[in-house]
Design a protein around this motif. Structure first.
Motif, PDB file in Angstrom:
ATOM      1  N   VAL A  15      -4.894  24.002 -44.675  1.00  0.00           N
ATOM      2  CA  VAL A  15      -4.941  25.157 -45.857  1.00  0.00           C
ATOM      3  C   VAL A  15      -2.994  24.825 -46.443  1.00  0.00           C
ATOM      4  O   VAL A  15      -2.687  25.353 -47.874  1.00  0.00           O
ATOM      5  CB  VAL A  15      -4.265  26.886 -45.209  1.00  0.00           C
ATOM      6  CG1 VAL A  15      -3.965  27.747 -45.842  1.00  0.00           C
ATOM      7  CG2 VAL A  15      -6.279  27.150 -45.169  1.00  0.00           C
ATOM      8  N   ARG A  16      -2.151  24.742 -45.151  1.00  0.00           N
ATOM      9  CA  ARG A  16      -0.349  24.783 -45.804  1.00  0.00           C
ATOM     10  C   ARG A  16      -0.051  22.770 -45.890  1.00  0.00           C
ATOM     11  O   ARG A  16      -0.619  22.285 -45.125  1.00  0.00           O
ATOM     12  CB  ARG A  16       0.141  24.761 -44.841  1.00  0.00           C
ATOM     13  CG  ARG A  16      -0.112  26.881 -45.219  1.00  0.00           C
ATOM     14  CD  ARG A  16       0.256  27.630 -43.945  1.00  0.00           C
ATOM     15  NE  ARG A  16       0.097  26.931 -42.443  1.00  0.00           N
ATOM     16  CZ  ARG A  16       0.919  27.278 -42.171  1.00  0.00           C
ATOM     17  NH1 ARG A  16       2.066  27.462 -41.206  1.00  0.00           N
ATOM     18  NH2 ARG A  16       1.030  26.541 -40.476  1.00  0.00           N
ATOM     19  N   LEU A  18       3.537  20.871 -45.598  1.00  0.00           N
ATOM     20  CA  LEU A  18       4.663  20.883 -45.267  1.00  0.00           C
ATOM     21  C   LEU A  18       5.775  19.744 -46.401  1.00  0.00           C
ATOM     22  O   LEU A  18       5.535  18.827 -45.540  1.00  0.00           O
ATOM     23  CB  LEU A  18       4.533  20.400 -43.941  1.00  0.00           C
ATOM     24  CG  LEU A  18       5.038  21.457 -43.444  1.00  0.00           C
ATOM     25  CD1 LEU A  18       5.483  22.377 -42.987  1.00  0.00           C
ATOM     26  CD2 LEU A  18       5.327  20.741 -41.551  1.00  0.00           C
ATOM     27  N   LEU A  26      12.615  23.019 -43.473  1.00  0.00           N
ATOM     28  CA  LEU A  26      11.294  22.709 -44.086  1.00  0.00           C
ATOM     29  C   LEU A  26      10.873  23.907 -45.079  1.00  0.00           C
ATOM     30  O   LEU A  26      11.825  25.056 -45.194  1.00  0.00           O
ATOM     31  CB  LEU A  26      10.636  22.780 -43.146  1.00  0.00           C
ATOM     32  CG  LEU A  26      10.630  21.876 -41.854  1.00  0.00           C
ATOM     33  CD1 LEU A  26       9.547  21.708 -41.046  1.00  0.00           C
ATOM     34  CD2 LEU A  26      10.422  20.328 -42.407  1.00  0.00           C
ATOM     35  N   ILE A  28       7.320  25.912 -46.314  1.00  0.00           N
ATOM     36  CA  ILE A  28       6.269  25.805 -45.910  1.00  0.00           C
ATOM     37  C   ILE A  28       5.196  26.115 -46.999  1.00  0.00           C
ATOM     38  O   ILE A  28       6.124  27.627 -47.014  1.00  0.00           O
ATOM     39  CB  ILE A  28       6.481  26.576 -44.299  1.00  0.00           C
ATOM     40  CG1 ILE A  28       6.604  25.703 -43.662  1.00  0.00           C
ATOM     41  CG2 ILE A  28       4.201  27.048 -44.285  1.00  0.00           C
ATOM     42  CD1 ILE A  28       6.389  26.603 -41.934  1.00  0.00           C
ATOM     43  N   GLU A  91      13.904  27.115 -41.107  1.00  0.00           N
ATOM     44  CA  GLU A  91      14.773  25.933 -40.284  1.00  0.00           C
ATOM     45  C   GLU A  91      13.453  25.485 -39.327  1.00  0.00           C
ATOM     46  O   GLU A  91      12.707  25.755 -38.598  1.00  0.00           O
ATOM     47  CB  GLU A  91      15.365  27.152 -39.275  1.00  0.00           C
ATOM     48  CG  GLU A  91      16.518  26.127 -38.165  1.00  0.00           C
ATOM     49  CD  GLU A  91      17.608  26.913 -37.069  1.00  0.00           C
ATOM     50  OE1 GLU A  91      17.671  26.957 -36.595  1.00  0.00           O
ATOM     51  OE2 GLU A  91      17.180  28.539 -37.291  1.00  0.00           O
ATOM     52  N   MET A  95       9.404  21.641 -32.078  1.00  0.00           N
ATOM     53  CA  MET A  95       8.339  22.355 -31.700  1.00  0.00           C
ATOM     54  C   MET A  95       8.131  22.473 -30.342  1.00  0.00           C
ATOM     55  O   MET A  95       7.463  20.862 -29.753  1.00  0.00           O
ATOM     56  CB  MET A  95       6.927  22.291 -32.617  1.00  0.00           C
ATOM     57  CG  MET A  95       7.219  22.951 -34.314  1.00  0.00           C
ATOM     58  SD  MET A  95       8.107  24.235 -34.435  1.00  0.00           S
ATOM     59  CE  MET A  95       6.000  25.350 -34.418  1.00  0.00           C
ATOM     60  N   LYS A 145      -1.548  21.815 -27.648  1.00  0.00           N
ATOM     61  CA  LYS A 145      -1.274  21.417 -29.393  1.00  0.00           C
ATOM     62  C   LYS A 145      -2.093  20.619 -30.145  1.00  0.00           C
ATOM     63  O   LYS A 145      -1.542  19.552 -29.996  1.00  0.00           O
ATOM     64  CB  LYS A 145       0.166  22.032 -30.065  1.00  0.00           C
ATOM     65  CG  LYS A 145      -0.194  22.415 -31.554  1.00  0.00           C
ATOM     66  CD  LYS A 145       1.457  22.774 -31.632  1.00  0.00           C
ATOM     67  CE  LYS A 145       2.182  22.348 -33.099  1.00  0.00           C
ATOM     68  NZ  LYS A 145       1.133  22.383 -33.856  1.00  0.00           N
TER      69      LYS A 145
HETATM   70  P1  ATP Z   1      -4.577  23.362 -39.788  1.00  0.00           P
HETATM   71  O1  ATP Z   1      -4.742  23.366 -40.764  1.00  0.00           O
HETATM   72  O2  ATP Z   1      -5.787  23.410 -38.411  1.00  0.00           O
HETATM   73  O3  ATP Z   1      -3.528  24.614 -39.063  1.00  0.00           O
HETATM   74  P2  ATP Z   1      -1.710  21.353 -39.324  1.00  0.00           P
HETATM   75  O4  ATP Z   1      -1.438  23.486 -38.281  1.00  0.00           O
HETATM   76  O5  ATP Z   1      -1.559  20.620 -38.538  1.00  0.00           O
HETATM   77  O6  ATP Z   1      -3.402  22.458 -38.942  1.00  0.00           O
HETATM   78  P3  ATP Z   1      -0.303  23.728 -40.866  1.00  0.00           P
HETATM   79  O7  ATP Z   1      -0.445  24.696 -39.776  1.00  0.00           O
HETATM   80  O8  ATP Z   1      -0.687  23.853 -42.408  1.00  0.00           O
HETATM   81  O9  ATP Z   1      -1.237  22.744 -40.136  1.00  0.00           O
HETATM   82  O10 ATP Z   1       1.038  22.492 -40.548  1.00  0.00           O
HETATM   83  C1  ATP Z   1       2.242  23.241 -39.947  1.00  0.00           C
HETATM   84  C2  ATP Z   1       3.125  21.954 -39.142  1.00  0.00           C
HETATM   85  O11 ATP Z   1       4.103  22.706 -38.959  1.00  0.00           O
HETATM   86  C3  ATP Z   1       2.487  22.805 -37.789  1.00  0.00           C
HETATM   87  O12 ATP Z   1       2.351  21.726 -36.692  1.00  0.00           O
HETATM   88  C4  ATP Z   1       3.892  23.641 -36.897  1.00  0.00           C
HETATM   89  O13 ATP Z   1       3.880  23.481 -35.817  1.00  0.00           O
HETATM   90  C5  ATP Z   1       4.862  22.785 -37.542  1.00  0.00           C
HETATM   91  N1  ATP Z   1       5.455  24.248 -38.012  1.00  0.00           N
HETATM   92  C6  ATP Z   1       5.852  25.452 -38.653  1.00  0.00           C
HETATM   93  N2  ATP Z   1       7.113  25.408 -38.371  1.00  0.00           N
HETATM   94  C7  ATP Z   1       8.020  24.539 -37.966  1.00  0.00           C
HETATM   95  C8  ATP Z   1       9.302  24.514 -38.244  1.00  0.00           C
HETATM   96  N3  ATP Z   1       9.975  25.762 -38.045  1.00  0.00           N
HETATM   97  N4  ATP Z   1       9.731  23.821 -37.816  1.00  0.00           N
HETATM   98  C9  ATP Z   1       9.180  22.070 -37.504  1.00  0.00           C
HETATM   99  N5  ATP Z   1       8.161  22.864 -37.529  1.00  0.00           N
HETATM  100  C10 ATP Z   1       6.904  23.805 -37.610  1.00  0.00           C
END
Ligand code: ATP
Ligand code: MG
Length: 295
Positions: A15-16, A18, A26, A28, A91, A95, A145
């Motif tokens: 869905v997201r 980065l 970052l 998001i 920020e 993780m 994770k």
């Molecule tokens: P899914 O679609 O199953 O959720 P995903 O978790 O890999 O897959 P996203 O949730 O879209 O995809 O990705 C967001 C990512 O960014 C995650 O890996 C999360 O741990 C990471 N993340 C979130 N906040 C931060 C931050 N402040 N700094 C670094 N990484 C971050």
């Protein structure tokens, strides 16, 4: 996905997306993509990305007294116009390699584990609990994770300690339980049950624990309508109910294997209305006013 030519894309989830902003931040960006059964539909749900982003921002503000979080701004010059309203500048953190899940009700994988072994993540639960029953008290049930394509695995608290160290594991557990209690109390005032949710944490350059990722959105939490909660049965999800009902009906033609079919317009409209209603109910704010001034 919205291409942002001036930003390097680091990753895309279901869905997201980065993006990197300098070394320390970052962006998001939540899209309007919608998933079910770990797959993404080819049809977007308009405004879903705005709802997810606005709801995270609301909760980061609401729960900022529990612990610091990664949100820097949701608007302003660092947020490109193309993604305004769907993006949070945060920020960049280191993780933690665990997902901090809290369950207040017995459902999903928690219920499957309980049925199999009478416990969830090493926590014994009273016998005879029905599916969707309220637990005697909320429980912390962490998972690993996984890398993309792998499956997260539930772990017990001792394993969490061996990954994070005892002090950090305890800090994560206590913060998660408090965030859940506060979230559930607010949801309850609006007639919603917060069945369970996932938090993610990181540490900053000073080693402080910081709340990250998205917060108490319909994509990271299960919300149910309190009215009509019926233990013994799976509960309809507040947001994706129309999508799932439509998909599992034979009329959708989906065979459980093929890519998901396009959603019909009436399902898209009903789902969009549900997301917006969730935002209005939980926050008391209007989506039309989002994003507000820079945080
Ligand atoms: P899914 O679609 O199953 O959720 P995903 O978790 O890999 O897959 P996203 O949730 O879209 O995809 O990705 C967001 C990512 O960014 C995650 O890996 C999360 O741990 C990471 N993340 C979130 N906040 C931060 C931050 N402040 N700094 C670094 N990484 C971050
Ligand atoms: Mg994720």
């Amino acid at each position: 996905m919205t291409p942002l030519p001036t930003r390097r894309r680091l990753a895309s989830g279901k869905v997201r997306d980065l993006y990197e902003v300098g070394d320390d931040h970052l962006l998001i960006v939540a899209s309007d993509r919608i998933s079910a059964f770990e797959r993404v539909f080819p049809t977007p749900v308009p405004d879903k990305g705005r709802v997810l982003t606005a709801m995270s921002a609301f909760w980061f503000g609401e729960l900022a007294d529990v612990l610091p979080n990664h949100l820097v701004v949701c608007d302003g010059p660092l947020v490109p116009d193309a993604v305004r309203g769907r993006a949070l500048l945060v920020e960049r953190l280191d993780m933690l390699p665990v997902e901090a899940i809290v369950r207040g009700y017995l459902t999903g994988r928690g219920y499957a584990d309980y049925r199999g072994y009478g416990e969830v993540c090493g926590l014994a639960l009273p016998p005879g609990l029905a599916e969707s029953a309220r637990l005697p008290e909320p429980i912390f049930t962490p998972s690993t994770k996984a890398r993309p394509g792998d499956k997260d695995e539930n772990i017990d608290f001792d394993t969490c300690v061996s990954v994070l160290g005892r002090a950090l594991a305890e800090e994560v557990r206590e913060a998660s339980l408090e965030l859940y209690r506060r979230g559930a109390a607010r949801a309850a005032e609006q007639g919603l049950l917060l069945a369970d949710t996932k938090f993610e944490f990181g540490t900053d350059s000073r080693g402080r624990l910081v709340l990250a990722d998205e917060l108490l959105t319909p994509d990271s939490a299960r919300y149910w309508l309190a009215d009509g909660h019926e233990p013994g049965l799976p509960q309809p999800s507040f947001d994706k109910q129309h999508v799932r009902d439509w998909l599992v009906d034979p009329a959708s033609g989906w065979d459980c294997v093929s890519p998901l079919p396009p959603l019909p317009p009436e399902v898209v409209t009903a789902t969009r209305d549900r997301y917006i209603e969730a935002y209005h109910r939980i926050t008391g704010l209007s989506l039309a006013d989002w994003p507000r001034d820079p945080a």
